[in-house]
Design a protein around this motif. Structure first.
Motif, PDB file in Angstrom:
ATOM      1  N   TYR A  74       7.933  12.248  14.515  1.00  0.00           N
ATOM      2  CA  TYR A  74       8.983  12.500  15.506  1.00  0.00           C
ATOM      3  C   TYR A  74       9.763  13.773  15.157  1.00  0.00           C
ATOM      4  O   TYR A  74      10.076  14.592  16.029  1.00  0.00           O
ATOM      5  CB  TYR A  74       9.932  11.299  15.568  1.00  0.00           C
ATOM      6  N   ASN A  98       9.953  17.200  17.375  1.00  0.00           N
ATOM      7  CA  ASN A  98      11.230  17.794  17.782  1.00  0.00           C
ATOM      8  C   ASN A  98      11.316  19.261  17.364  1.00  0.00           C
ATOM      9  O   ASN A  98      11.803  20.111  18.115  1.00  0.00           O
ATOM     10  CB  ASN A  98      12.390  17.014  17.158  1.00  0.00           C
ATOM     11  N   ASN A 147      12.236  17.395  25.193  1.00  0.00           N
ATOM     12  CA  ASN A 147      12.622  16.143  24.534  1.00  0.00           C
ATOM     13  C   ASN A 147      12.198  14.926  25.356  1.00  0.00           C
ATOM     14  O   ASN A 147      11.872  13.874  24.796  1.00  0.00           O
ATOM     15  CB  ASN A 147      14.128  16.117  24.298  1.00  0.00           C
ATOM     16  N   LYS A 148      12.210  15.069  26.662  1.00  0.00           N
ATOM     17  CA  LYS A 148      11.718  13.973  27.508  1.00  0.00           C
ATOM     18  C   LYS A 148      10.225  13.746  27.287  1.00  0.00           C
ATOM     19  O   LYS A 148       9.756  12.603  27.247  1.00  0.00           O
ATOM     20  CB  LYS A 148      11.996  14.286  28.981  1.00  0.00           C
ATOM     21  N   SER A 199       9.948  11.868  24.101  1.00  0.00           N
ATOM     22  CA  SER A 199      10.317  10.452  24.264  1.00  0.00           C
ATOM     23  C   SER A 199       9.200   9.671  24.926  1.00  0.00           C
ATOM     24  O   SER A 199       8.942   8.508  24.568  1.00  0.00           O
ATOM     25  CB  SER A 199      11.601  10.347  25.095  1.00  0.00           C
ATOM     26  N   SER A 204       7.597   6.431  23.125  1.00  0.00           N
ATOM     27  CA  SER A 204       8.328   5.301  23.709  1.00  0.00           C
ATOM     28  C   SER A 204       7.807   3.947  23.223  1.00  0.00           C
ATOM     29  O   SER A 204       8.575   3.073  22.819  1.00  0.00           O
ATOM     30  CB  SER A 204       8.268   5.378  25.235  1.00  0.00           C
ATOM     31  N   LYS A 229      17.674   4.986  20.528  1.00  0.00           N
ATOM     32  CA  LYS A 229      18.172   5.477  21.809  1.00  0.00           C
ATOM     33  C   LYS A 229      19.656   5.808  21.665  1.00  0.00           C
ATOM     34  O   LYS A 229      20.360   5.222  20.845  1.00  0.00           O
ATOM     35  CB  LYS A 229      17.969   4.424  22.896  1.00  0.00           C
TER      36      LYS A 229
END
Length: 712
Positions: free
Chosen positions: A312, A316, A335-336, A339, A343, A439
């Motif tokens: 992760y 990023n 970033n979406k 995610s 997820s 989150k």
């Protein structure tokens, strides 16, 4: 002198007064050189007169020189004026000529534009007719039952021209009726697909050769075809081939994107759309495949969390790097994408985190206690246990019977800073993962869960347990045979170090996650509750330790201090300090050093002061048990001086108490007629009269000197 005057006059800035002063001093200096000691005003006057003449002559010369220069300048000015006038005339003629040329150019340009419009109106229809004739010829070739006769379709070097023809014929064929021209349409469709595939294959071949110019030409041709997206897909697929085989996948992807972005801008007419598809392909296909493969391997939960955090973090970092390249993507969008990839992997993150921390902390604690050959046991504590202990201590002291079984574990504290650092290191990583993987709306709650586990594992299961054992190990003093061995100070020292480490981590990692959230008060309350309980047990243990020290001193003095120490039969003695005093002072010094070494902060001051007050009370009560003659009083004062030296660093209050006690001891030594004066001194005047009288009653001559003493 003229040259000398010129140098001085040309100085910038020139000071007339300074010039006169220099002239005067120069004249005086010449007088001294000639051997005259007295000041000669006539010589100075003559010098000034001569200087005035020289300056006048110099002025005339300079005036003539200026006149000659001015005449030369006037001649040059006249000459230059004539030249400028001639240049102005030439400039006027050149401007007039230029204006005429400009009018002629405009006239010719107007005629050329008109002629161009006429030629275009004639050539446009003619070109369209020629193009239509060419398309009709090729269409007629396709309508023939024989194979295509034009060499255009079989010549690879003319594929761009063939593609242009096929693309236009394909558009024309869409408007023809199917019943009559189905064979023609089918034939054109086949050639259309064949040409399109050939162009894509050539595009891929040129990509391998880094021939960007030809790639751009092919991309422009294919942009008119219906499957233009296949050209983009082919470029992306070939560009990203093998990117997951690199040892440092994330380190390879950023340069790959940067390099291909430059190529895409050079090759494609729509670089933003192509780059968008390039990035999406990296995230949704390449990275998702790589990350799923890494996280689907069989591994323990700790390794899973470490790899998840690493992947992760690197994703990023890749997003930040891509956003900095200004490719049209902001960090929020990237970033979406990140995610979306993670997820399913972080859906139950906190359950895995808490389970992992519990397992690792329990295993570390168990391993530590096993290394000490210790089996953890249930410890009962509270008011009833404290009352039971006090009763047992009282019975043991009075009856000299050991009914309280005290186990000190050989001085083992059962506290380990190394273990604490290991647990805190695990929670540090846990809080870092919480910051990254939680989150936004769950960060504070997850941090609270981790903090709760940390408080339970480190403070309750380890520190609190060690304090309970330490409390039980504080000895109950039963006699004066040997001084008590106290390990509780060491327990407090290690417990303080561990709590300081936890406080630092709380400040550095927990507060940033919960600050300005509803969970902040929960964290503060939980930590305060546990810390207050630990502080209560520390204070309880320190009180017991102080009580053990004071009790032993009291019992030892009662047992070892003889009446003859303070009331010797003769004045012939050599030892000024009694042996019991030496032993007590040695023991107390050892305890003071232990307290200073193990405790810190306000604990040191408070405990030392409490120890000093207890010692003062014990020694005060002890001294009231004896009668003192003159020699004995001197021994008592020597003992008290030892006690004062021992307790001088225990605080100002303790120092004052022992100074007052020293003043009281002086009442045992002074002559009866001086008692009135001693009692009126500042150190005793504030004391209750009964206290002073109690000490006076300890004098061995109280009966013989009763009249003198009663006056006090």
């Amino acid at each position: 002198m003229m040259q000398q005057y010129m140098k001085e006059l040309e100085q910038d800035p020139f000071d007339a007064e300074e010039f006169v002063e220099r002239l005067a001093w120069r004249t005086i200096a010449e007088t001294k050189k000639s051997g005259e000691d007295d000041f000669n005003p006539i010589l100075l006057h003559d010098s000034f007169v001569q200087a005035i003449k020289d300056l006048t002559l110099l002025e005339e010369r300079q005036q003539k020189r200026c006149e000659r220069l001015e005449a030369t300048v006037r001649d040059d000015e006249t000459l230059f004026r004539r030249e400028i006038h001639g240049l102005q005339e030439n400039n006027k003629m050149a401007a007039h000529t230029f204006q005429g040329l400009d009018e002629k150019i405009n006239h010719v340009a107007t005629k050329v534009l008109h002629l161009g419009d006429q030629l275009d109106s004639v050539n446009g229809p003619r070109s369209r007719v020629v193009e239509a004739q060419r398309l009709m010829a090729h269409l007629n070739d396709f309508m023939s039952a024989n194979p295509l006769s034009s060499p255009l379709y079989s010549d690879p070097t003319k594929i761009d021209e063939a593609a242009d023809i096929i693309q236009k014929l394909h558009i024309i064929s869409q408007d023809l009726p199917d019943l009559k021209f189905s064979s023609l349409k089918s034939k054109i469709e086949v050639k259309y697909d064949e040409t399109e595939r050939a162009l894509i294959e050539e595009f891929k071949a040129k990509q391998r050769q880094d021939d960007f110019q030809r790639m751009k030409e092919i991309a422009n041709v294919l942009s008119q075809f219906k499957n233009y997206s296949q050209c983009i897909n082919a470029y992306i697929e070939q560009s990203q081939a093998g990117c997951l085989l690199n040892k440092d996948v994330f380190g390879h992807l950023l340069p790959l994107c940067e390099r291909n972005y430059q190529c895409i801008k050079e090759v494609f007419n729509n670089p933003e759309q192509v780059m968008a598809k390039f990035i999406l392909n990296i995230y949704h296909l390449k990275l998702q495949e790589y990350i799923s493969g890494k996280l689907s391997q069989k591994m323990d939960i700790y390794s899973y969390l470490c790899i998840l955090y690493e992947l992760y973090s690197k994703t990023n970092q890749l997003s930040i790097g891509l956003a900095a390249l200004d490719m049209g993507y902001d960090l929020i969008f990237l970033n979406k994408l990140t995610s979306n990839i993670f997820s399913k992997h972080i859906e139950n993150y906190i359950e895995h985190e808490l389970k992992c921390f519990k397992e690792r902390s329990s295993a570390n604690l168990q391993k530590y206690y096993e290394s000490k050959n210790h089996q953890k046991k249930q410890i009962q504590s509270g008011g009833f246990q404290d009352l039971k202990r006090d009763i047992q201590a009282a019975i043991a002291t009075r009856a000299n019977i050991n009914i309280a079984q005290i186990e000190n574990y050989g001085g083992e504290t059962f506290l380990s800073e190394e273990l604490a650092i290991t647990i805190l290191q695990d929670t540090k990583h846990a809080f870092q993962r919480c910051q990254l993987l939680s989150k936004y709306e769950e960060k504070a709650s997850n941090a609270t869960y981790i903090l709760d586990r940390l408080l339970n594992s480190l403070l309750i299961e380890h520190v609190d347990y060690a304090l309970e054992l330490g409390l039980q190990a504080v000895p109950v003093v039963e006699g004066a045979k040997s001084p008590p061995t106290l390990y509780f100070f060491k327990v407090v020292h290690q417990a303080n170090n561990i709590t300081h480490l936890l406080e630092k981590q709380y400040t550095d990692l927990v507060l940033p996650l919960v600050l300005n959230t509803p969970k902040y008060n929960d964290c503060v309350t939980k930590k305060k509750f546990v810390m207050d309980d630990i502080e209560r047990k520390v204070n309880n243990g320190l009180d017991r330790s102080m009580n053990a020290i004071i009790t032993w001193v009291k019992l030892y003095l009662q047992s070892e201090q003889k009446k003859t120490d303070y009331k010797p039969e003769s004045d012939d003695f050599t030892m000024m300090v009694s042996p019991p005093c030496k032993t007590v002072v040695q023991f107390v010094n050892t305890m003071i050093d232990e307290i200073k070494t193990t405790l810190d902060g306000n604990n040191v001051t408070a405990v030392l002061q409490e120890l000093g007050i207890g010692l003062h009370r014990t020694i005060y009560d002890h001294m009231l048990q004896f009668q003192y003659n003159t020699a004995g009083a001197m021994v008592a004062i020597c003992d008290l001086n030892e006690y004062r030296a021992c307790t001088k660093l225990l605080g100002p209050l303790v120092t004052k108490l022992f100074e007052t006690l020293h003043a009281l001891c002086n009442l045992l030594l002074v002559k009866p007629e001086n008692l009135q004066q001693i009692c009126s001194e500042d150190s005793l005047v504030e004391l209750d009269k009964s206290v002073v009288n109690n000490f006076i009653q300890l004098r061995s001559d109280i009966k013989n000197q009763k009249q003198a003493i009663i006056k006090v």
